[in-house]
Design a protein around this motif. Sequence first.
Motif, PDB file in Angstrom:
ATOM      1  N   ASP A 115       0.836  -1.204   0.000  1.00 40.68           N
ATOM      2  CA  ASP A 115       0.000   0.000   0.000  1.00 40.68           C
ATOM      3  C   ASP A 115       0.870   1.255   0.000  1.00 40.68           C
ATOM      4  OD1 ASP A 115      -2.669  -1.229   0.293  1.00 40.68           O
ATOM      5  OD2 ASP A 115      -1.798  -2.002   2.165  1.00 40.68           O
ATOM      6  N   PRO A 136       8.166   5.256 -12.246  1.00 37.45           N
ATOM      7  CA  PRO A 136       6.769   5.307 -11.807  1.00 37.45           C
ATOM      8  C   PRO A 136       5.964   4.151 -12.405  1.00 37.45           C
ATOM      9  CG  PRO A 136       7.499   7.489 -12.513  1.00 37.45           C
ATOM     10  CD  PRO A 136       8.615   6.545 -12.822  1.00 37.45           C
ATOM     11  N   LYS A 167       4.036   1.375 -10.231  1.00 35.90           N
ATOM     12  CA  LYS A 167       2.582   1.240 -10.367  1.00 35.90           C
ATOM     13  C   LYS A 167       2.184  -0.207 -10.573  1.00 35.90           C
ATOM     14  CE  LYS A 167      -0.517   4.724 -11.366  1.00 35.90           C
ATOM     15  NZ  LYS A 167      -0.969   5.798 -12.213  1.00 35.90           N
ATOM     16  N   ARG A 180       0.096  -2.096  -4.795  1.00 32.55           N
ATOM     17  CA  ARG A 180      -1.363  -2.034  -4.761  1.00 32.55           C
ATOM     18  C   ARG A 180      -1.793  -0.585  -4.527  1.00 32.55           C
ATOM     19  NH1 ARG A 180      -3.185  -6.201  -0.791  1.00 32.55           N
ATOM     20  NH2 ARG A 180      -2.244  -4.848   0.768  1.00 32.55           N
ATOM     21  N   GLY A 181      -1.108   0.080  -3.621  1.00 28.79           N
ATOM     22  CA  GLY A 181      -1.471   1.454  -3.278  1.00 28.79           C
ATOM     23  C   GLY A 181      -0.713   2.477  -4.105  1.00 28.79           C
ATOM     24  N   LYS A 182      -0.889   3.754  -3.758  1.00 26.05           N
ATOM     25  CA  LYS A 182      -0.235   4.795  -4.556  1.00 26.05           C
ATOM     26  C   LYS A 182       0.492   5.825  -3.680  1.00 26.05           C
ATOM     27  CE  LYS A 182      -4.517   7.430  -5.197  1.00 26.05           C
ATOM     28  NZ  LYS A 182      -4.227   8.579  -4.374  1.00 26.05           N
ATOM     29  N   MET A 219       6.714  11.068 -10.456  1.00 23.20           N
ATOM     30  CA  MET A 219       5.888  10.232  -9.568  1.00 23.20           C
ATOM     31  C   MET A 219       4.501  10.871  -9.392  1.00 23.20           C
ATOM     32  SD  MET A 219       7.319   7.440  -8.544  1.00 23.20           S
ATOM     33  CE  MET A 219       8.928   6.653  -8.514  1.00 23.20           C
ATOM     34  N   GLY A 238       0.458   9.837 -10.757  1.00 24.46           N
ATOM     35  CA  GLY A 238      -0.681   9.634  -9.855  1.00 24.46           C
ATOM     36  C   GLY A 238      -0.309   9.183  -8.457  1.00 24.46           C
ATOM     37  N   PHE A 239       0.980   9.152  -8.162  1.00 25.92           N
ATOM     38  CA  PHE A 239       1.378   8.747  -6.809  1.00 25.92           C
ATOM     39  C   PHE A 239       1.208   9.895  -5.825  1.00 25.92           C
ATOM     40  CE2 PHE A 239       3.810   5.362  -8.973  1.00 25.92           C
ATOM     41  CZ  PHE A 239       3.467   4.292  -8.167  1.00 25.92           C
ATOM     42  N   ASP A 240       0.862   9.550  -4.577  1.00 22.99           N
ATOM     43  CA  ASP A 240       0.990  10.504  -3.476  1.00 22.99           C
ATOM     44  C   ASP A 240       2.444  10.419  -3.072  1.00 22.99           C
ATOM     45  OD1 ASP A 240      -1.703  10.994  -3.526  1.00 22.99           O
ATOM     46  OD2 ASP A 240      -2.161   9.408  -2.081  1.00 22.99           O
ATOM     47  N   TYR A 241       3.186  11.443  -3.415  1.00 25.21           N
ATOM     48  CA  TYR A 241       4.633  11.372  -3.231  1.00 25.21           C
ATOM     49  C   TYR A 241       5.065  12.278  -2.084  1.00 25.21           C
ATOM     50  CZ  TYR A 241       9.609  11.822  -4.285  1.00 25.21           C
ATOM     51  OH  TYR A 241      10.975  11.832  -4.203  1.00 25.21           O
TER      52      TYR A 241
END
Length: 441
Positions: free
Chosen positions: A382, A398, A402, A406-408, A422, A426-429
């Motif tokens: 996650d 990235p 991905k 499972r998570g971002k 990143m 769409g990642f929370d970076y």
Amino acid sequence: MNLTVIGSGYVGLVSGACFSEFGFNVTCVDKDEAKIDSLNAGAIPIYEPGLDDLVARNMAAGRLKFQTELADSVADADAVFIAVGTPTRRGDGHADLSYVYAASEEIAAHLSGYTVIVTKSTVPVGTGRNVAAIIKKTNPDADFDVASNPEFLREGSAINDFMRPDRVVVGVESDAARDVMAALYRPLNIRETPILFTTLETSELIKYAANAFLAVKISYINQMADLCEAVGADVHDVAKGMGLDQRIGAKFLHPGPGYGGSCFPKDTLALVKTAEDFGRDVTIVNDVVRYNAERKASMTDRVITAAGGDVDGKTIAILGLAFKPETDDMRDSPALDILPRLVASGAQIKAYDPAAMDQAKPLLPDSITFTKNAASCLADADVAVVITEWNEFRALTPAAMKQMMRGKAIVDLRNIFDGKAMIKAGFDYINIGRAGLAAHR
Ligand code: UDX
């Protein structure tokens, strides 16, 4: 010249091997029979790039020996280096000098002919003089001088640091000792390495003053990173803008989760204690010790935030466990603060480190799963957390992340990833001190 090095830990082994490469006859002595046996069998007990080749080459040339007994080699030695551990003493933060003093007593009994006894271990001011007193008491007839020769070796680049140092610091009290030490470092003359001869006390203090200053420098940029996060600035640009000023310099301005390792935590604490003993207060170093400890612990909160405020039942992938890359050393690694806290909060932890997993396992909660590579660590995670900036993690794109996760959520405590990429993917970076990146969403 013949040298004996007492203690085949990090410093003793690297120094002994490098002196033998200079052409001196070196005997490395350690009480740990298993360690000596394995060294004689060609196995190096620590992970240090290039050390295995260096040791093998010089053993084959007959210039480097390993043994548990010190008597014969001390008797033949022109210089004896004390390179045993000086860990933090339990309970009070002082450096534990019992190994140094025990070694001094043992050496004393076997001295023969003029010998220089050199402290290579990091030792508080006054230790050299105590070593001299112990030797005199144990063997009143011994013909010797003491010297201080602190090491400035970084794990992972220790051989290069020994062979191409910025400077060599030597504390001596006689011309004879100075001549021996100058001869030992003559091979560095070709590079015009500055060799600073000074008194015992000054040399001992230089080591602590230098290490504490670097710890201050790192903590300073870490606090600037905190401020950057608050004001929306980028700490890398701040570091660059500061570092281009030659009075400041660009090195050791990389922000992170807080310093660890075998030196900075122990040496900052010992300097504070020495200052206290002498009625002085190194307030800056005091503050840094406190701030760094709090910082390492607080990194857990970033992971919890990234997981949406609660890690209970979430799978967290930990990339890197060692306190820095190119070493298997776990001493005071931020991983030792972060992982137990995450486990206590209910997280499922998977962890991978290219070198430090054997060292890490006994120090971490049993529930952690150690994986055999980064891909299996990231599988179905996650949240991904980078604790150590190993090169092999830098290559993770990235797209690859991905596919595996499972998570971002990515918590990059070393700022190794291309944050903009990143975020675009769409990642929370979450990073250290690069608040401006959020604008790239
Ligand atoms: C250090 C000193 O550099 C060396 O001269 C001394 O003799 C022993 O201690 P070492 O502990 O091997 O060497 O590693 P170093 O590369 O100095 O890093 C120490 C810690 O500071 C690591 O936790 C590292 O991650 C951290 N660090 C270093 C930063 O966070 N930012 C930086 O810019 C540099």
